[in-house]
Write a protein that holds these residues in place. Structure first.
Motif, mmCIF file in Angstrom:
data_model
loop_
_atom_site.group_PDB
_atom_site.id
_atom_site.type_symbol
_atom_site.label_atom_id
_atom_site.label_comp_id
_atom_site.label_asym_id
_atom_site.label_seq_id
_atom_site.Cartn_x
_atom_site.Cartn_y
_atom_site.Cartn_z
ATOM 1 N N ARG A 58 0.894 -1.173 0.000
ATOM 2 C CA ARG A 58 0.000 0.000 0.000
ATOM 3 C C ARG A 58 0.922 1.209 0.000
ATOM 4 N NH1 ARG A 58 -1.384 -2.930 4.236
ATOM 5 N NH2 ARG A 58 -0.313 -1.465 5.595
ATOM 6 N N ALA A 101 -7.232 6.719 6.376
ATOM 7 C CA ALA A 101 -6.441 5.985 5.387
ATOM 8 C C ALA A 101 -6.626 6.653 4.037
ATOM 9 C CB ALA A 101 -6.907 4.530 5.317
ATOM 10 N N MET A 103 -7.034 5.771 0.124
ATOM 11 C CA MET A 103 -7.360 4.649 -0.748
ATOM 12 C C MET A 103 -7.229 5.045 -2.208
ATOM 13 S SD MET A 103 -10.609 3.226 1.382
ATOM 14 C CE MET A 103 -11.220 2.650 -0.134
ATOM 15 N N ARG A 104 -7.352 4.043 -3.068
ATOM 16 C CA ARG A 104 -7.339 4.269 -4.503
ATOM 17 C C ARG A 104 -8.414 5.283 -4.889
ATOM 18 N NH1 ARG A 104 -5.537 1.061 -8.976
ATOM 19 N NH2 ARG A 104 -4.138 0.134 -7.468
ATOM 20 N N ARG A 106 -11.442 7.122 -6.513
ATOM 21 C CA ARG A 106 -12.733 6.562 -6.928
ATOM 22 C C ARG A 106 -12.751 6.271 -8.430
ATOM 23 N NH1 ARG A 106 -17.372 10.614 -5.462
ATOM 24 N NH2 ARG A 106 -15.942 11.852 -6.712
ATOM 25 N N GLN A 108 -10.311 5.380 -10.264
ATOM 26 C CA GLN A 108 -9.288 4.393 -10.646
ATOM 27 C C GLN A 108 -8.140 5.009 -11.431
ATOM 28 O OE1 GLN A 108 -9.022 1.058 -9.867
ATOM 29 N NE2 GLN A 108 -10.638 1.652 -8.499
ATOM 30 N N PHE A 148 -10.211 8.279 3.556
ATOM 31 C CA PHE A 148 -11.285 7.561 4.245
ATOM 32 C C PHE A 148 -11.074 7.623 5.756
ATOM 33 C CE2 PHE A 148 -12.864 3.903 6.532
ATOM 34 C CZ PHE A 148 -14.170 3.818 6.108
#
Lengths: 230, 86
Positions: A58, A101, A103-104, A106, A108, A148
């Motif tokens: 990650r 956190a 994250m990827r 939304r 992509q 997030f």
């Protein structure tokens, strides 16, 4: 004011931030190799953007265990000013110095473009040179910037003034359309409760050189200098 | 003497319930576009195979759980499942 720029294997915005600190603002600035173990004498430490350890597992997950990170955590816990930009922000959330956190996105997609940010809290050493509500235009360049945090954490962060920047439109409206990556509550940058640690996805070092047209990133560095000398 | 048998830990890491999985969603819509019907959801995760030296199963499980908590999973957004294969 002594500044340190931490270099992880794969950092690639380290020279940009070094240039701004040293050559634009004339601050004493040194490199800190990720295998070093001390941050003694620094008044500001920057974890720069890039792809530390190739974003393996990650983003930030492996850099978080670099030898320097014990010193980074001690430095932050001692009240030292710590700025994490992009990958640096990812390292900060992985290390637990900041909540949540990243994250990827939304969509992509890797997103590389200027975005508008609304300053939500000017009562931090990173933002005291301007007023809450100010709109800044600063570029983002990331694939994992989708912030997030669970609703309870978000509530606490709002109450504690930890949300420092939100993505907005040029007029300053925070909306779904102005959210580039799907972040909870359009969050672009956050601080810890003590406000000595700031993590942000946008890159202020990419718009802080007076030779360039966009200079809104200067606010962050000017604020840090002002806060140091006041 | 006990012969040396390395043990295999299979670790599945997936996003927690309620955390949006944009990759899973994109794959789901691609499957629909390809005409695969009857797919109600897709979640994308990570799969790791960790080969361990011979050790009691309890110890292996404890060790791999520590690995997950410390490094392999980000427990803010991910959950993990460990399967040991002797």
């Amino acid at each position: 004011m002594n500044c340190g720029v931490v270099v992880f294997p794969g950092s690639n915005c380290d020279h940009d931030v070094y240039h701004i600190l040293k050559h634009v603002f004339g601050l004493e600035t040194k490199w800190v190799w990720h295998k070093d173990r001390s941050l003694k004498g620094f008044d500001l430490v920057v974890l720069p953007g890039g792809f530390s350890y190739g974003d393996y597992l990650r983003a930030g997950a492996i850099a978080r265990f670099s030898p320097i990170m014990d010193a980074v955590i001690n430095y932050a816990e001692g009240g030292g000013r710590l700025l994490g930009i992009c990958n640096g922000f990812q390292v900060l959330v992985e290390s637990g110095l900041l909540p949540g956190a990243l994250m990827r996105n939304r969509s992509q997609k890797f997103i590389c473009k200027p975005v508008h940010l609304r300053l939500e809290n000017h009562d931090t050493p990173f933002t005291l040179g301007t007023q809450s509500g100010a709109i800044l235009k600063i570029p983002v360049a990331h694939a994992e910037g989708n912030y997030f945090a669970d609703p309870e954490t978000l509530k606490t962060m709002n109450e504690q003034g930890q949300i420092v920047f939100r993505y907005c439109n040029p007029e300053g409206t925070v909306s779904e359309e102005s959210n580039p990556n799907g972040s909870s509550e359009n969050i672009a940058g956050i601080a810890n409760t003590r406000k000595n640690v700031l993590g942000m996805m946008p890159h202020p070092e990419r718009c802080a050189d007076p030779l360039w047209r966009d200079r809104d990133g200067q606010v962050i560095f000017k604020s840090l200098i002002k806060s140091y000398y006041s | 003497m006990v012969p040396f048998h390395p043990m295999l830990a299979k670790v599945h890491i997936t996003l927690k319930n309620g955390v949006l999985d944009p990759q899973g969603k994109a794959i789901h819509s691609a499957l629909n576009q390809l005409g695969f019907e009857g797919v109600s959801n897709v979640n994308l995760g990570k799969y790791l195979e960790i080969t361990l030296d011979t050790m009691p199963e309890m110890e292996a499980k404890k060790k791999v759980r520590e690995m997950c908590e410390k490094l392999l999973a980000n427990t803010v957004i991910e959950s993990y499942q460990i399967t040991l294969v002797p």
